[in-house]
Design a protein around this motif. Structure first.
Motif, short mmCIF file in Angstrom:
data_model
loop_
_atom_site.label_atom_id
_atom_site.label_comp_id
_atom_site.label_asym_id
_atom_site.label_seq_id
_atom_site.Cartn_x
_atom_site.Cartn_y
_atom_site.Cartn_z
N ASP A 268 0.84 -1.21 0.00
CA ASP A 268 0.00 0.00 0.00
C ASP A 268 0.87 1.25 0.00
O ASP A 268 0.60 2.22 -0.71
N ARG A 269 1.92 1.22 0.80
CA ARG A 269 2.79 2.39 0.96
C ARG A 269 3.55 2.69 -0.33
O ARG A 269 3.58 3.83 -0.79
N VAL A 270 4.16 1.67 -0.93
CA VAL A 270 5.01 1.93 -2.09
C VAL A 270 4.19 2.23 -3.34
O VAL A 270 4.61 3.04 -4.19
N THR A 271 3.02 1.60 -3.50
CA THR A 271 2.21 1.90 -4.69
C THR A 271 1.61 3.31 -4.60
O THR A 271 1.43 3.98 -5.61
N ARG A 272 1.29 3.74 -3.39
CA ARG A 272 0.80 5.12 -3.24
C ARG A 272 1.89 6.11 -3.63
O ARG A 272 1.63 7.11 -4.33
N ARG A 273 3.13 5.84 -3.21
CA ARG A 273 4.25 6.71 -3.61
C ARG A 273 4.46 6.65 -5.12
O ARG A 273 4.79 7.66 -5.76
N LEU A 274 4.30 5.46 -5.70
CA LEU A 274 4.47 5.29 -7.14
C LEU A 274 3.49 6.18 -7.90
O LEU A 274 3.87 6.89 -8.83
N ARG A 275 2.23 6.15 -7.48
CA ARG A 275 1.21 6.96 -8.17
C ARG A 275 1.44 8.45 -7.92
O ARG A 275 1.24 9.28 -8.83
N ALA A 276 1.86 8.81 -6.71
CA ALA A 276 2.12 10.23 -6.42
C ALA A 276 3.25 10.77 -7.29
O ALA A 276 3.27 11.96 -7.63
N ALA A 364 -7.40 5.26 -6.77
CA ALA A 364 -7.53 6.72 -6.78
C ALA A 364 -8.41 7.20 -5.63
O ALA A 364 -8.10 8.21 -4.98
N ALA A 365 -9.49 6.47 -5.35
CA ALA A 365 -10.38 6.87 -4.26
C ALA A 365 -9.69 6.74 -2.91
O ALA A 365 -9.79 7.63 -2.05
N VAL A 366 -8.97 5.64 -2.71
CA VAL A 366 -8.24 5.44 -1.44
C VAL A 366 -7.16 6.51 -1.27
O VAL A 366 -7.00 7.08 -0.18
N ASP A 367 -6.42 6.80 -2.34
CA ASP A 367 -5.38 7.83 -2.27
C ASP A 367 -5.99 9.18 -1.89
O ASP A 367 -5.42 9.93 -1.08
N HIS A 368 -7.13 9.49 -2.48
CA HIS A 368 -7.77 10.77 -2.21
C HIS A 368 -8.18 10.89 -0.74
O HIS A 368 -7.95 11.93 -0.10
N VAL A 369 -8.76 9.83 -0.19
CA VAL A 369 -9.16 9.86 1.22
C VAL A 369 -7.95 10.01 2.12
O VAL A 369 -7.95 10.79 3.08
N ARG A 370 -6.90 9.25 1.84
CA ARG A 370 -5.70 9.31 2.69
C ARG A 370 -5.00 10.65 2.57
O ARG A 370 -4.45 11.16 3.56
N ASP A 371 -4.98 11.23 1.37
CA ASP A 371 -4.37 12.54 1.21
C ASP A 371 -5.12 13.60 2.01
O ASP A 371 -4.51 14.51 2.58
N ARG A 372 -6.44 13.45 2.06
CA ARG A 372 -7.24 14.48 2.73
C ARG A 372 -7.33 14.27 4.24
O ARG A 372 -7.26 15.24 5.01
N PHE A 373 -7.45 13.01 4.68
CA PHE A 373 -7.71 12.75 6.09
C PHE A 373 -6.57 12.03 6.81
O PHE A 373 -6.68 11.74 8.00
N ALA A 377 -6.71 6.97 7.90
CA ALA A 377 -8.15 7.11 7.69
C ALA A 377 -8.76 5.84 7.11
O ALA A 377 -9.91 5.49 7.40
N LEU A 378 -8.02 5.13 6.27
CA LEU A 378 -8.45 3.86 5.71
C LEU A 378 -7.35 2.84 5.94
O LEU A 378 -6.17 3.15 5.76
N THR A 379 -7.74 1.63 6.30
CA THR A 379 -6.76 0.58 6.47
C THR A 379 -7.38 -0.75 6.07
O THR A 379 -8.61 -0.90 6.00
#
Length: 397
Positions: A268-276, A364-373, A377-379
């Protein structure tokens, strides 16, 4: 443009995490400080004096230094301090190559007429980091990146060392072989077994001898470094070739369910960084460290580049399943995931559309929630009630 002379600076913050803690809490200054609990993330030089080292278990660290003060890590504070230090670097020269959040190479050869000699620039850099950020930093100055890094290592803590071009080998050759990039525990043992303990002894060997001893790549690499042959220049704007994360597990036995949960958190951590970073990967790498400190990597290359969390996780889980017999036999103390064969996100080959949700919509939805909250916020359900581990601050991808 090639600039001759000792014009490359290697600037390296001293015991970075621990120094930030001592800066922010005057009660910790001059006292042995350990950052982290189960595993030592950083130790102040007062703690290092007793043999405490990074990645050591917390229990062993406290046996070596019972009066040490253990503080929890504050990653946001370290990230802010790193950004402030890099502002000082960029105010010094536009040619800054970040290596990690607490070290960088700087090229200052073109600044002599406006800023002085490299030694004067290095001294001013150290003073400005201390004044503006409140942290000690060591700087090595040399003609090559390799030797500048060696010089900063020798000058630690809170020092400045310039290696003039006419004194390079005189400085380098008496040093232990462990100062050479690429000489870890295994290589050092091979060299020591043959009575080779200094860089000068490595330099005295023919390249063919080192190749026969260590293999073609390592032999040629060490032969070059022992003669301070390092043509790499300071490069700006280099994108990282891989994106990874890892987690120390301690020496307690871990079930397969636990390992799969930790693996999912890392993916979860590395793919979020990949997309960012607007990138995609094609190769998934699983990294393991066993209880005997041996390390192995296993990799799988996908048919098509992706930034999809589920596809990466499926590949990582397959690699973990294949490695479970080794883990059951030898125990595991660290698990990591790295993504390589990176490319730009728009390099993905377009595929024919199929019914269902658009690819990447869940991510994209999960990234958006985590970026905002916030990340918590989601696990995943598998991670409920588990320590998510520490997210170490990194240079921008």
């Amino acid at each position: 443009m090639f600039v001759s002379g000792a014009t490359i600076l290697h600037a390296d913050l001293d015991s970075f995490y621990a120094s930030v803690e001592q800066r922010d809490d005057p009660r910790l200054r001059g006292r042995p400080v350990i950052v982290g609990g189960g595993v030592v993330l950083a130790a102040s030089y007062e703690a290092k004096h007793y043999g405490v080292r990074t990645a050591m278990s917390g229990g062993r660290a406290l046996r070596l230094c019972p009066h040490a003060i253990v503080v929890p890590p504050r990653m946001s504070a370290y990230s802010a301090a790193s950004k402030a230090v890099f502002e000082v670097f960029r105010d010094t020269t536009p040619l800054v190559e970040g290596i990690s959040i607490d070290e960088a190479f700087l090229e200052v050869g073109g600044l002599r007429k406006i800023a002085g000699t490299p030694e004067e620039i290095a001294a001013r850099l150290r003073a400005e980091v201390l004044e503006r950020v409140g942290l000690p930093i060591t700087v090595g100055v040399a003609r090559t990146k390799f030797l500048a890094k060696v010089a900063s290592g020798v000058a630690k803590p809170d020092g400045l060392l310039v290696v003039p071009p006419d004194g390079e080998l005189e400085f380098l050759h008496p040093l232990p072989v462990e100062r050479l990039w690429g000489v870890g525990r295994v290589t050092a043992e091979k060299l020591h077994a043959r009575g080779i303990t200094t860089v000068g002894q490595v330099a005295a060997l023919a390249e063919s001898t080192l190749v026969g001893m260590l293999g073609r790549a390592s032999g040629r690499h060490l032969h070059a470094l022992a003669h301070n042959v390092d043509p790499r220049r300071v490069r700006v704007g280099q994108r990282r070739r891989s994106i990874g994360a890892q987690r120390a597990l301690g020496r307690s036995p871990r079930t397969r369910a636990e390992l799969e949960a930790f693996l999912a958190a890392l993916v979860d951590r590395v793919t979020r960084r990949l997309r960012a970073a607007h990138r995609v990967c094609r190769t998934v790498v699983l990294r393991l460290r066993f209880a005997d400190f041996a390390r192995v990597t296993r990799s799988h290359t996908l048919l098509q580049s992706t930034d999809d969390t589920q596809l990466v996780l499926d590949a990582a889980r397959r690699l973990l399943r294949e490695a479970m017999p080794m883990i059951d036999e030898r125990g595991v103390t660290l698990i990591g995931v790295a993504l390589s064969n990176l490319d730009r996100e728009n390099a993905v080959q377009l595929a024919l559309p199929f019914p269902g949700e658009p690819a990447g919509s869940l991510d994209a939805a999960v990234d958006h929630v985590r970026d905002r909250f916030g990340t918590a916020a989601l696990t995943r359900a598998a991670l409920l009630g588990r320590d998510p581990g520490i997210s170490v601050p990194l240079l921008p991808d």
